[in-house]
Write an enzyme that holds these catalytic residues in place. Structure first.
Site, short mmCIF file in Angstrom:
data_model
loop_
_atom_site.label_atom_id
_atom_site.label_comp_id
_atom_site.label_asym_id
_atom_site.label_seq_id
_atom_site.Cartn_x
_atom_site.Cartn_y
_atom_site.Cartn_z
N ARG A 1 60.84 -108.91 -22.84
CA ARG A 1 59.23 -108.30 -23.16
C ARG A 1 59.01 -107.11 -23.07
O ARG A 1 58.72 -106.72 -21.84
CB ARG A 1 57.86 -108.86 -22.64
CG ARG A 1 58.14 -110.68 -23.46
CD ARG A 1 57.00 -111.57 -22.48
NE ARG A 1 55.84 -111.51 -23.13
CZ ARG A 1 55.06 -111.83 -22.50
NH1 ARG A 1 54.18 -112.74 -22.13
NH2 ARG A 1 53.50 -111.18 -22.85
N ASP B 1 44.91 -114.33 -27.50
CA ASP B 1 45.63 -115.93 -27.23
C ASP B 1 44.41 -116.54 -27.85
O ASP B 1 45.14 -117.72 -27.93
CB ASP B 1 44.93 -116.16 -25.78
CG ASP B 1 45.29 -114.66 -24.77
OD1 ASP B 1 46.85 -114.15 -25.49
OD2 ASP B 1 45.42 -114.77 -23.85
N SER C 1 45.15 -103.20 -24.10
CA SER C 1 46.12 -103.93 -23.57
C SER C 1 45.03 -104.38 -22.18
O SER C 1 45.07 -103.34 -21.44
CB SER C 1 47.26 -104.12 -23.13
OG SER C 1 47.72 -104.76 -22.37
N LYS D 1 43.44 -118.73 -16.04
CA LYS D 1 45.07 -118.26 -16.29
C LYS D 1 44.50 -116.34 -15.68
O LYS D 1 45.33 -116.06 -14.67
CB LYS D 1 45.77 -118.00 -17.51
CG LYS D 1 47.21 -117.82 -16.97
CD LYS D 1 47.86 -118.22 -18.20
CE LYS D 1 47.57 -117.73 -19.45
NZ LYS D 1 48.61 -116.58 -18.46
N SER D 2 43.27 -115.88 -16.15
CA SER D 2 43.91 -113.88 -16.35
C SER D 2 42.85 -114.15 -14.56
O SER D 2 43.31 -113.60 -13.71
CB SER D 2 42.68 -113.82 -17.28
OG SER D 2 43.50 -113.52 -18.65
N GLN E 1 46.56 -106.28 -19.82
CA GLN E 1 47.19 -105.93 -18.95
C GLN E 1 47.82 -104.11 -18.08
O GLN E 1 47.94 -103.56 -17.12
CB GLN E 1 48.44 -106.17 -19.56
CG GLN E 1 48.70 -108.08 -19.54
CD GLN E 1 49.23 -108.77 -19.99
OE1 GLN E 1 50.73 -108.19 -20.24
NE2 GLN E 1 49.22 -109.83 -19.62
N GLY F 1 54.08 -112.09 -18.00
CA GLY F 1 53.59 -111.44 -18.35
C GLY F 1 52.56 -110.45 -17.60
O GLY F 1 52.76 -109.90 -17.34
N ARG G 1 51.28 -121.41 -26.49
CA ARG G 1 50.41 -121.68 -27.15
C ARG G 1 50.38 -122.12 -28.77
O ARG G 1 49.60 -122.74 -29.20
CB ARG G 1 48.82 -120.73 -27.14
CG ARG G 1 48.69 -119.88 -25.94
CD ARG G 1 48.16 -118.28 -25.59
NE ARG G 1 47.61 -117.81 -24.65
CZ ARG G 1 46.77 -118.94 -23.21
NH1 ARG G 1 46.40 -119.88 -23.78
NH2 ARG G 1 46.49 -117.98 -22.68
C1 S3P Z 1 46.03 -111.20 -19.61
C2 S3P Z 1 45.49 -109.90 -20.95
C3 S3P Z 1 46.56 -110.09 -22.68
C4 S3P Z 1 46.45 -111.76 -22.63
C5 S3P Z 1 47.49 -112.25 -21.72
C6 S3P Z 1 46.09 -112.27 -19.95
C7 S3P Z 1 45.22 -110.57 -18.67
O1 S3P Z 1 47.26 -109.51 -22.99
O2 S3P Z 1 47.14 -112.22 -24.26
O3 S3P Z 1 47.65 -113.26 -22.33
O4 S3P Z 1 45.12 -111.37 -18.31
O5 S3P Z 1 45.26 -109.40 -18.75
P1 S3P Z 1 47.68 -108.20 -23.09
O6 S3P Z 1 46.79 -106.83 -21.97
O7 S3P Z 1 49.55 -107.77 -23.46
O8 S3P Z 1 46.97 -107.95 -24.49
#
Ligand code: S3P
Length: 431
Positions: free
Chosen positions: A123, A316, A168, A23-24, A170, A95, A390
């Protein structure tokens, strides 16, 4: 919507599967391809809801994207090629799309309105808008600009040096993406390493990015060159069947073509520390990303403590780890995971309430949970996914441990990250 009855399954978890694309990485592949020059192709793209949301968002900004099942072609228009969108952009439940996109839009000299579903609308987005505002972008949104719906006005950005206040990926990725639009060097300092797919994928698109210790540096105004990518299988999806296999003594499971990036393989280390019989083997690299196989056999597990640097590497996977900890001998303590409260749902509360209703000795704490485990039967009955993929998958896997069927309410959310979950479930868990 709806309810699904999952019959109790008592047998071992046996067979070989390849899980859908990561996914990422699927999100990042669309985003980087869109702002690169030329035509990129992406193989094994995850066709789950969240990643389709990323495609639709970039289409709304004038990027031509063709998709044939999991093969995607993106016609990139360069760093400043995104159009202003005529309509507000719907980011659904995602997110990752929102936070990474905010980094790109911060440097795009247009105005955008973003909104999402009920869960995404609560969020926190200030974790990215605070550093992006320091760089020069302007945001407004609900609750003094913390939440969607949100408007963004991109501008000429200044580089910053920013120490992540939350571990994070993200936030890191959003700042690095914005850093591309500056005329200087952006530095992100991450006290604890988080997933580094953005950095590795930048390299695949010809961007020069460096890491020294825990500081990542990126020079702005680099042009991205279109490329052909393949997305490895998602280890966070594989984790559900890996953990299921580890629980049942006669299991023999192979996951093939799965991403084995060390910033993501915390689940393997955690299981090894719990005493599971699990091995990995890297078979090849896709760009800078290692890919390979995971072999799992069932056995006895022991409770452990999961904290500190472990957390971003299993963030996750904590719902499914909590489930297997209920079957491990002794105490499992999970701490420093307060960010779980800001996921698709408050995952500390959702996990604790669900497993307690199944009969597990579990207690929530501010930043995690404590589980007193022992091999035992769990209670079936009515359970809710909280519309969180999840949590839904954790409940489905719990059917391996129940005497009764499970009625899972709102199972559809599972397609967010693992559209073929129930096919693999039936294939691997035959009664
Ligand atoms: C992700 C980072 C994680 C993870 C999310 C995907 C990403 O979140 O929980 O499912 O793709 O960068 P955080 O950066 O908020 O920890």
């Amino acid at each position: 919507m709806g309810t699904m009855t999952i019959s109790k399954r008592t047998k071992a978890v046996t067979g070989t599967i390849a899980v859908p694309g990561d996914k990422s990485m699927s999100h990042r592949a669309i985003m980087l391809a869109a702002i690169s020059n030329g035509k990129s192709t992406i193989d094994n793209f995850l066709t789950g809801e969240d990643c389709l949301t990323t495609i639709v968002a970039f289409e709304a900004m004038g990027i031509k994207i063709e998709r044939n099942e999991s093969k995607v072609t993106v016609h990139g228009k360069g760093l400043y090629g995104l159009d202003e969108s005529m309509q507000p952009i719907n980011l659904g439940n995602s997110g990752t799309t929102t936070r990474l996109l905010l980094g790109i839009l911060a440097g795009t000299p247009h105005h955008y309105c973003l909104y999402g579903d009920e869960s995404l609308s609560v969020r926190p987005m200030d974790r990215v808008t605070i550093p992006l505002t320091k760089m020069g972008a302007a945001f407004d949104g609900n609750q003094h600009g913390r939440l969607l719906p949100m408007s963004v006005r991109g501008d000429n950005l200044q580089p910053i040096e920013y120490t992540l206040p939350i571990n994070s990926a993200q936030i890191k990725s959003s700042i690095l993406l914005a850093g591309l639009f500056t005329k200087g060097i952006t530095k992100v300092i991450e006290p604890v390493p988080t997933r580094d797919h953005t950095e590795r994928m930048f390299t695949a698109f010809g961007v020069d990015i460096s890491r020294q210790g825990n500081t990542i540096s990126l020079k702005g105004q680099q042009q991205l060159t279109a490329t052909n990518l393949e997305v490895p299988g998602d280890i966070s999806s594989a984790a559900f069947f890996i953990c299921a296999a580890a629980l049942k003594s006669e299991s023999d499971l192979i996951i093939k073509d799965v991403g084995l990036n060390p910033t993501r393989t915390g689940i393997i280390d955690v299981l090894q520390r719990m005493g599971a019989n699990i091995q990995t083997s890297i078979t090849r690299y896709i760009g800078d990303e290692p890919i390979g196989e995971v072999f799992v056999k069932g056995g006895q597990l022991t409770g452990i403590t999961i904290s500190g640097n472990d957390i971003p590497r299993v963030i996750d996977e904590i719902p499914i780890i909590a489930l297997i900890a209920s079957q491990a001998n002794g105490k499992t303590v999970i701490k420093h995971a307060e960010d779980l409260r800001y996921k698709e749902t408050d995952r500390i509360q959702a996990v604790v309430d669900t497993l307690r209703n199944m009969g597990v000795d579990i207690k929530g704490t501010e930043d995690g949970m404590v589980i007193n485990g022992k091999p035992s039967k769990l209670k079936g009955g009515e359970y809710h996914s909280y519309k969180d993929h999840r949590i839904g998958m954790m409940i489905a896997i719990a059917s391996l441990l129940t005497n009764e069927d499970i009625n899972l309410h709102e199972p559809d959310c599972i397609s967010i990250s693992y559209p073929s979950f129930f096919n693999h479930f039936d294939q691997l868990l035959e009664d």
